[in-house]
Design a protein around this motif. Structure first.
Motif, PDB file in Angstrom:
ATOM      1  N   UNK A  43       0.635  -1.165  -0.020  1.00 27.34           N
ATOM      2  CA  UNK A  43       0.077   0.208  -0.112  1.00 27.34           C
ATOM      3  C   UNK A  43       0.675   1.308   0.109  1.00 27.34           C
ATOM      4  N   UNK A  44       2.226   1.163  -0.169  1.00 26.81           N
ATOM      5  CA  UNK A  44       2.665   2.421  -0.393  1.00 26.81           C
ATOM      6  C   UNK A  44       3.065   2.737  -1.791  1.00 26.81           C
ATOM      7  N   UNK A  45       3.553   3.931  -2.027  1.00 25.37           N
ATOM      8  CA  UNK A  45       3.883   4.334  -3.394  1.00 25.37           C
ATOM      9  C   UNK A  45       5.468   4.537  -3.541  1.00 25.37           C
ATOM     10  N   UNK A  46       5.949   3.636  -4.649  1.00 29.91           N
ATOM     11  CA  UNK A  46       7.272   3.746  -4.912  1.00 29.91           C
ATOM     12  C   UNK A  46       7.661   5.186  -5.627  1.00 29.91           C
ATOM     13  N   UNK A  47       8.723   5.941  -5.152  1.00 29.87           N
ATOM     14  CA  UNK A  47       8.985   7.282  -5.838  1.00 29.87           C
ATOM     15  C   UNK A  47      10.062   7.041  -6.651  1.00 29.87           C
ATOM     16  N   UNK A  48      11.055   6.290  -6.080  1.00 38.92           N
ATOM     17  CA  UNK A  48      12.397   5.782  -6.761  1.00 38.92           C
ATOM     18  C   UNK A  48      13.240   4.754  -6.022  1.00 38.92           C
ATOM     19  N   UNK A  49      14.068   3.983  -6.781  1.00 40.33           N
ATOM     20  CA  UNK A  49      14.443   2.905  -6.389  1.00 40.33           C
ATOM     21  C   UNK A  49      15.805   2.872  -7.005  1.00 40.33           C
ATOM     22  N   UNK A  50      17.019   2.810  -6.178  1.00 42.64           N
ATOM     23  CA  UNK A  50      18.391   2.872  -6.774  1.00 42.64           C
ATOM     24  C   UNK A  50      19.354   1.545  -6.059  1.00 42.64           C
ATOM     25  N   UNK A  51      19.685   0.943  -7.052  1.00 37.61           N
ATOM     26  CA  UNK A  51      20.447  -0.254  -6.441  1.00 37.61           C
ATOM     27  C   UNK A  51      21.991  -0.129  -6.942  1.00 37.61           C
ATOM     28  N   UNK A  52      22.777  -0.422  -5.796  1.00 38.42           N
ATOM     29  CA  UNK A  52      24.344  -0.481  -6.284  1.00 38.42           C
ATOM     30  C   UNK A  52      24.634  -1.861  -5.731  1.00 38.42           C
ATOM     31  N   UNK A  53      25.846  -2.209  -6.418  1.00 35.26           N
ATOM     32  CA  UNK A  53      26.317  -3.788  -5.826  1.00 35.26           C
ATOM     33  C   UNK A  53      26.146  -3.973  -4.200  1.00 35.26           C
ATOM     34  N   UNK A  54      26.368  -2.986  -3.538  1.00 35.52           N
ATOM     35  CA  UNK A  54      26.485  -3.097  -1.938  1.00 35.52           C
ATOM     36  C   UNK A  54      25.338  -2.631  -1.237  1.00 35.52           C
ATOM     37  N   UNK A  55      24.533  -2.061  -1.740  1.00 40.11           N
ATOM     38  CA  UNK A  55      23.286  -1.326  -0.986  1.00 40.11           C
ATOM     39  C   UNK A  55      22.172  -0.758  -2.012  1.00 40.11           C
ATOM     40  N   UNK A  56      21.206  -0.495  -1.342  1.00 42.20           N
ATOM     41  CA  UNK A  56      19.709  -0.033  -1.935  1.00 42.20           C
ATOM     42  C   UNK A  56      19.503   1.283  -1.252  1.00 42.20           C
ATOM     43  N   UNK A  57      18.975   2.215  -2.206  1.00 43.17           N
ATOM     44  CA  UNK A  57      18.208   3.168  -1.713  1.00 43.17           C
ATOM     45  C   UNK A  57      16.694   3.134  -2.228  1.00 43.17           C
ATOM     46  N   UNK A  58      15.703   3.223  -1.409  1.00 44.05           N
ATOM     47  CA  UNK A  58      14.211   3.349  -1.787  1.00 44.05           C
ATOM     48  C   UNK A  58      13.645   4.710  -1.286  1.00 44.05           C
ATOM     49  N   UNK A  59      12.804   4.969  -2.025  1.00 47.57           N
ATOM     50  CA  UNK A  59      12.122   6.111  -1.686  1.00 47.57           C
ATOM     51  C   UNK A  59      10.687   6.121  -1.805  1.00 47.57           C
ATOM     52  N   UNK A  60       9.673   6.420  -0.639  1.00 49.19           N
ATOM     53  CA  UNK A  60       8.353   5.858  -1.071  1.00 49.19           C
ATOM     54  C   UNK A  60       7.329   7.123  -0.611  1.00 49.19           C
ATOM     55  N   UNK A  61       6.238   6.972  -1.014  1.00 46.04           N
ATOM     56  CA  UNK A  61       5.234   7.839  -0.291  1.00 46.04           C
ATOM     57  C   UNK A  61       4.479   6.816   0.870  1.00 46.04           C
ATOM     58  N   UNK A  62       4.736   7.049   2.082  1.00 44.18           N
ATOM     59  CA  UNK A  62       4.565   6.035   3.116  1.00 44.18           C
ATOM     60  C   UNK A  62       2.972   5.993   3.553  1.00 44.18           C
TER      61      UNK A  62
END
Length: 157
Positions: A43-62
């Motif tokens: 039920x959240x809204x994904x605004x952006x996601x960025x994956x690197x080889x060793x980590x991840x960033x996730x930005x959502x409308x919560x």
């Protein structure tokens, strides 16, 4: 509850266990799509996601109807299982314990989205360790080094 309105934007960051570079360019887009499905299914809204080889960033409308730790746990356990079932890496994959989660205002959406979508260029100049420490500093987060990601030494300079 009737007449209850919320608006909350969260930037989540977490790393591969031991900061191993196990997320391959060959399957990172599939991982991002899989995680997007989890987020939207909750039920959240994904605004952006960025994956690197060793980590991840996730930005959502919560969506305030779910606790943040429950969402992060679902993302981590489900994606970890998916990676293993699909045998995407010959190495033992798992996410590190813990995560960072930072709130942003509506006026910051574009800049956070762009930041996450430009991770590759960003990491040509700055390591994940430097990036994460900067994020903590910009958000005035105090921390104990022993609870920070495994990549940090027991003492800070």
């Amino acid at each position: 509850m009737a007449n209850t309105y919320t608006q909350c934007y969260l930037h989540m960051v977490f790393a591969v266990k031991n900061r191993d570079s196990l997320i391959s360019k060959n399957w990172k887009e599939s991982l991002e799509k899989y995680i997007t499905g989890i987020i939207q299914g909750e039920g959240h809204k994904l605004l952006s996601i960025g994956t690197m080889p060793d980590h991840i960033h996730i930005f959502i409308g919560y969506n305030m109807n779910q606790l943040i730790p429950e969402l992060v746990e679902k993302i981590k356990t489900s994606s970890n299982k998916w990676i293993k079932i699909n045998r995407l890496t010959p190495f033992d994959f798992s996410w590190q314990k813990g995560y960072g989660c930072f709130s942003h205002s509506q006026s910051q959406i574009d800049s956070v989205v762009n930041y996450i979508l430009n991770q590759e260029a960003h990491h040509e100049k700055k390591s994940f360790k430097e990036e994460y420490l900067d994020i903590l500093a910009k958000n005035s987060v105090t921390f104990d080094v022993k609870y920070l990601f495994d990549f940090l030494d027991a003492k800070m300079d």
